[in-house]
Design a protein around this motif. Sequence first.
Motif, PDB file in Angstrom:
ATOM      1  N   PRO A   4       3.751  -7.535   6.418  1.00 31.70           N
ATOM      2  CA  PRO A   4       4.057  -6.912   7.721  1.00 31.70           C
ATOM      3  C   PRO A   4       3.221  -5.675   7.973  1.00 31.70           C
ATOM      4  O   PRO A   4       3.092  -4.819   7.095  1.00 31.70           O
ATOM      5  CB  PRO A   4       5.558  -6.573   7.592  1.00 31.70           C
ATOM      6  N   LYS A   5       2.603  -5.606   9.137  1.00 23.96           N
ATOM      7  CA  LYS A   5       1.755  -4.494   9.596  1.00 23.96           C
ATOM      8  C   LYS A   5       0.464  -4.341   8.772  1.00 23.96           C
ATOM      9  O   LYS A   5      -0.145  -3.278   8.740  1.00 23.96           O
ATOM     10  CB  LYS A   5       2.516  -3.155   9.574  1.00 23.96           C
ATOM     11  N   ASN A   6       0.064  -5.419   8.064  1.00 27.35           N
ATOM     12  CA  ASN A   6      -1.147  -5.293   7.239  1.00 27.35           C
ATOM     13  C   ASN A   6      -1.911  -6.604   7.163  1.00 27.35           C
ATOM     14  O   ASN A   6      -1.467  -7.564   6.530  1.00 27.35           O
ATOM     15  CB  ASN A   6      -0.762  -4.845   5.819  1.00 27.35           C
ATOM     16  N   ALA A   7      -3.052  -6.639   7.874  1.00 24.44           N
ATOM     17  CA  ALA A   7      -3.953  -7.799   7.781  1.00 24.44           C
ATOM     18  C   ALA A   7      -5.391  -7.288   7.729  1.00 24.44           C
ATOM     19  O   ALA A   7      -6.239  -7.674   8.533  1.00 24.44           O
ATOM     20  CB  ALA A   7      -3.742  -8.727   8.965  1.00 24.44           C
ATOM     21  N   GLU A   8      -5.642  -6.389   6.782  1.00 23.87           N
ATOM     22  CA  GLU A   8      -6.977  -5.791   6.683  1.00 23.87           C
ATOM     23  C   GLU A   8      -7.984  -6.773   6.090  1.00 23.87           C
ATOM     24  O   GLU A   8      -7.611  -7.679   5.340  1.00 23.87           O
ATOM     25  CB  GLU A   8      -6.928  -4.541   5.803  1.00 23.87           C
TER      26      GLU A   8
ATOM     27  N   PHE B  98       2.516 -20.102   5.177  1.00 21.42           N
ATOM     28  CA  PHE B  98       2.694 -18.874   5.950  1.00 21.42           C
ATOM     29  C   PHE B  98       4.162 -18.674   6.313  1.00 21.42           C
ATOM     30  O   PHE B  98       4.816 -19.614   6.771  1.00 21.42           O
ATOM     31  CB  PHE B  98       1.862 -18.949   7.241  1.00 21.42           C
ATOM     32  N   ARG B  99       4.670 -17.464   6.115  1.00 17.92           N
ATOM     33  CA  ARG B  99       6.042 -17.140   6.520  1.00 17.92           C
ATOM     34  C   ARG B  99       6.035 -15.830   7.300  1.00 17.92           C
ATOM     35  O   ARG B  99       5.563 -14.820   6.786  1.00 17.92           O
ATOM     36  CB  ARG B  99       6.953 -16.951   5.302  1.00 17.92           C
ATOM     37  N   ALA B 100       6.567 -15.876   8.503  1.00 21.92           N
ATOM     38  CA  ALA B 100       6.604 -14.666   9.335  1.00 21.92           C
ATOM     39  C   ALA B 100       7.917 -13.926   9.112  1.00 21.92           C
ATOM     40  O   ALA B 100       8.632 -13.579  10.039  1.00 21.92           O
ATOM     41  CB  ALA B 100       6.448 -15.049  10.805  1.00 21.92           C
ATOM     42  N   GLU B 101       8.210 -13.691   7.849  1.00 21.17           N
ATOM     43  CA  GLU B 101       9.456 -13.011   7.477  1.00 21.17           C
ATOM     44  C   GLU B 101       9.136 -11.530   7.346  1.00 21.17           C
ATOM     45  O   GLU B 101       8.209 -11.169   6.627  1.00 21.17           O
ATOM     46  CB  GLU B 101       9.884 -13.579   6.120  1.00 21.17           C
TER      47      GLU B 101
ATOM     48  N   ASN C 235       9.226  -6.556   3.341  1.00 18.66           N
ATOM     49  CA  ASN C 235       8.270  -5.648   2.690  1.00 18.66           C
ATOM     50  C   ASN C 235       8.638  -5.430   1.227  1.00 18.66           C
ATOM     51  O   ASN C 235       8.889  -4.322   0.796  1.00 18.66           O
ATOM     52  CB  ASN C 235       8.271  -4.297   3.419  1.00 18.66           C
ATOM     53  N   THR C 236       8.729  -6.509   0.453  1.00 17.08           N
ATOM     54  CA  THR C 236       9.106  -6.358  -0.953  1.00 17.08           C
ATOM     55  C   THR C 236       7.896  -6.617  -1.847  1.00 17.08           C
ATOM     56  O   THR C 236       6.840  -7.040  -1.371  1.00 17.08           O
ATOM     57  CB  THR C 236      10.220  -7.360  -1.346  1.00 17.08           C
ATOM     58  N   THR C 237       8.089  -6.399  -3.142  1.00 20.52           N
ATOM     59  CA  THR C 237       6.990  -6.625  -4.100  1.00 20.52           C
ATOM     60  C   THR C 237       6.843  -8.108  -4.423  1.00 20.52           C
ATOM     61  O   THR C 237       5.986  -8.480  -5.210  1.00 20.52           O
ATOM     62  CB  THR C 237       7.277  -5.870  -5.409  1.00 20.52           C
ATOM     63  N   ARG C 238       7.698  -8.965  -3.818  1.00 22.19           N
ATOM     64  CA  ARG C 238       7.657 -10.398  -4.146  1.00 22.19           C
ATOM     65  C   ARG C 238       7.357 -11.285  -2.948  1.00 22.19           C
ATOM     66  O   ARG C 238       7.401 -12.500  -3.066  1.00 22.19           O
ATOM     67  CB  ARG C 238       9.004 -10.816  -4.756  1.00 22.19           C
ATOM     68  N   HIS C 239       7.078 -10.684  -1.779  1.00 21.35           N
ATOM     69  CA  HIS C 239       6.854 -11.504  -0.580  1.00 21.35           C
ATOM     70  C   HIS C 239       5.491 -11.240   0.056  1.00 21.35           C
ATOM     71  O   HIS C 239       5.054 -10.101   0.151  1.00 21.35           O
ATOM     72  CB  HIS C 239       7.950 -11.238   0.461  1.00 21.35           C
ATOM     73  N   LEU C 240       4.863 -12.325   0.507  1.00 23.87           N
ATOM     74  CA  LEU C 240       3.624 -12.260   1.283  1.00 23.87           C
ATOM     75  C   LEU C 240       3.810 -13.101   2.532  1.00 23.87           C
ATOM     76  O   LEU C 240       4.613 -14.037   2.550  1.00 23.87           O
ATOM     77  CB  LEU C 240       2.456 -12.827   0.470  1.00 23.87           C
ATOM     78  N   ALA C 241       3.038 -12.786   3.579  1.00 26.79           N
ATOM     79  CA  ALA C 241       3.084 -13.604   4.792  1.00 26.79           C
ATOM     80  C   ALA C 241       2.155 -14.813   4.666  1.00 26.79           C
ATOM     81  O   ALA C 241       2.343 -15.825   5.338  1.00 26.79           O
ATOM     82  CB  ALA C 241       2.685 -12.760   6.003  1.00 26.79           C
ATOM     83  N   GLU C 242       1.134 -14.693   3.815  1.00 23.28           N
ATOM     84  CA  GLU C 242       0.206 -15.807   3.540  1.00 23.28           C
ATOM     85  C   GLU C 242       0.112 -15.951   2.027  1.00 23.28           C
ATOM     86  O   GLU C 242      -0.180 -14.986   1.325  1.00 23.28           O
ATOM     87  CB  GLU C 242      -1.177 -15.473   4.115  1.00 23.28           C
ATOM     88  N   PHE C 243       0.425 -17.144   1.541  1.00 21.46           N
ATOM     89  CA  PHE C 243       0.405 -17.366   0.094  1.00 21.46           C
ATOM     90  C   PHE C 243       0.089 -18.836  -0.168  1.00 21.46           C
ATOM     91  O   PHE C 243       0.037 -19.645   0.760  1.00 21.46           O
ATOM     92  CB  PHE C 243       1.757 -16.966  -0.526  1.00 21.46           C
ATOM     93  N   TRP C 244      -0.132 -19.177  -1.406  1.00 23.28           N
ATOM     94  CA  TRP C 244      -0.515 -20.545  -1.761  1.00 23.28           C
ATOM     95  C   TRP C 244       0.637 -21.259  -2.462  1.00 23.28           C
ATOM     96  O   TRP C 244       1.356 -20.656  -3.258  1.00 23.28           O
ATOM     97  CB  TRP C 244      -1.754 -20.529  -2.659  1.00 23.28           C
ATOM     98  N   MET C 245       0.799 -22.537  -2.131  1.00 19.96           N
ATOM     99  CA  MET C 245       1.893 -23.313  -2.722  1.00 19.96           C
ATOM    100  C   MET C 245       1.353 -24.583  -3.391  1.00 19.96           C
ATOM    101  O   MET C 245       0.467 -25.254  -2.861  1.00 19.96           O
ATOM    102  CB  MET C 245       2.884 -23.744  -1.632  1.00 19.96           C
TER     103      MET C 245
ATOM    104  N   ARG D 274       1.213  -8.229  -4.124  1.00 24.29           N
ATOM    105  CA  ARG D 274       0.025  -7.874  -3.335  1.00 24.29           C
ATOM    106  C   ARG D 274      -1.208  -7.670  -4.221  1.00 24.29           C
ATOM    107  O   ARG D 274      -2.322  -7.599  -3.708  1.00 24.29           O
ATOM    108  CB  ARG D 274       0.291  -6.588  -2.541  1.00 24.29           C
ATOM    109  N   ASP D 275      -0.962  -7.554  -5.529  1.00 21.73           N
ATOM    110  CA  ASP D 275      -2.077  -7.310  -6.448  1.00 21.73           C
ATOM    111  C   ASP D 275      -2.604  -8.580  -7.102  1.00 21.73           C
ATOM    112  O   ASP D 275      -3.484  -8.508  -7.956  1.00 21.73           O
ATOM    113  CB  ASP D 275      -1.651  -6.304  -7.521  1.00 21.73           C
ATOM    114  N   VAL D 276      -2.078  -9.750  -6.721  1.00 15.15           N
ATOM    115  CA  VAL D 276      -2.559 -10.986  -7.357  1.00 15.15           C
ATOM    116  C   VAL D 276      -3.180 -11.953  -6.350  1.00 15.15           C
ATOM    117  O   VAL D 276      -3.512 -13.085  -6.683  1.00 15.15           O
ATOM    118  CB  VAL D 276      -1.441 -11.687  -8.176  1.00 15.15           C
ATOM    119  N   ILE D 277      -3.338 -11.495  -5.106  1.00 15.08           N
ATOM    120  CA  ILE D 277      -4.059 -12.281  -4.090  1.00 15.08           C
ATOM    121  C   ILE D 277      -5.159 -11.354  -3.575  1.00 15.08           C
ATOM    122  O   ILE D 277      -4.943 -10.147  -3.416  1.00 15.08           O
ATOM    123  CB  ILE D 277      -3.092 -12.758  -2.969  1.00 15.08           C
TER     124      ILE D 277
END
Length: 481
Positions: free
Chosen positions: A476-480, A226-229, A232-242, A467-470
């Motif tokens: 940011p501003k989106n946790a639907e 998790f990164r609270a950065e 809002n780019t096409t390459r960043h998520l706040a929750e991702f897998w490593m 955002r289309d591969v998870i």
Amino acid sequence: MEHTRIKELLQSEDFGKEVIVKGWVRTFRNNQFIAINDGSSINNIQAVVDFENTADEILKKINTGAAVRVKGNLIESQGKGQRVEVKATEVSVIGESDPEKYPLQPKKHSLEFLREIAHLRVRTGTFNAIFKVRNALSFAVHKFFQERDFVYFHSPIITGSDAEGAGDMFRVTTLDPTNPPLTEDGKVDFKEDFFGKATNLTVSGQLEGELAALAFGNIYTFGPTFRAENSNTTRHLAEFWMIEPEMAFYELEDNMDLAEDLLKYVIKHALEQCPDEIEFLKNRLLEEEKSKPQAERSELNLVEKLNFVLENKFERLTYTEAVEILQRSKPNQKKQFKYLIEGWGADLQSEHERYLVEKHFKKPVILTDYPREIKSFYMKQNQPDAEGRHTVRAMDILFPGIGEMVGGSQREENLEKLLTRMSEVGIEAEEMEWFLDTRRFGSVPHSGFGVGFERLVLFTTGMTNIRDVIPFPRTPKNAEF
């Protein structure tokens, strides 16, 4: 009689056999042809309904999105585009779908629109393909490490440390946000919190992975980070897998070899296991690129790009060599780079990484020995070079279209050097005593790396937005959902 999965039926030549199909309606044409999908294949099977002998109330309910059960005989198809179809003898609707309200109509939807209905987008062909490839890559990661006798180690999701020193972390607390307990100097008193201290969601399993590597030899972690950065780019998520392996007795060369082997292994597995899905995504990408100007189109199609990784030995060079190439490069001299390379010490941007891979070497690249100042505190320090410049034994793997795919290093095993570096960057030694014990008791050279799993899925599927591969993107501003 059990139903048969559509994937199996599409490959069958058992013509005349009575079968049962259960799935969801993609389209219903001429009151006669139902395209059914059950998720097992990206392709639908067509069921041909004898509409003259089927009750009107059933026909009216065969709408896009409805779940149906069809019993009939498997026959060779007369129509184009499919080899087999089912000649229906019985049709029943298991679950209805109101065509006025169902948002997935039989037409092309934009990816932006589908992100808004992420709970339903998994029913489309595109997302069926993406998540099948994601599944294959995930399985291949485990297969690769298990075949090499690595231990799968679960690092904590809630942690009291910041592995990267980046500071952008999500706080975990049970304190009342409107009235938290305060210390005498007016700060939040985390001693009153659930864990008795300030805790966060993890940004990396690496530090705990190092502890395990110095017990088992070779381990890997593979879990959510998790990164609270506010990015809002096409390459960043706040929750991702490593994917984060750590290996005792590995030096930088061993680390690079393992990372290159891993990437080739998992991509090859996906190509072998998901040929239909990757072919579908290749064609999807070709269609999408038609709307772009020629200069922005990829020189390689998706399958060629994947083979480009498999067939080339990754080019290895130092950061210093890369900076010299970039300084002399046409886009730098003609000021076409957004970030010009002025000299040694510059932090390389995605545009520079992609230039090296796509234009200069025309193969994946591994950069090593970065300036100490732009890398994390735990990386092994080299002797200063002839100019007195300090570098660390880092290695980043750069891919076409993506930039950095892997970041890793040989770790600093010398306790004194590590303590000095921590002091320079302001990390409290007391907070990290448990980590420093690995350097006190039986320290050895060791290495590891991290692969952002979504970046790997992005590359392998040819998608352009992370955002289309998870399944459910957190940004940011989106946790639907």
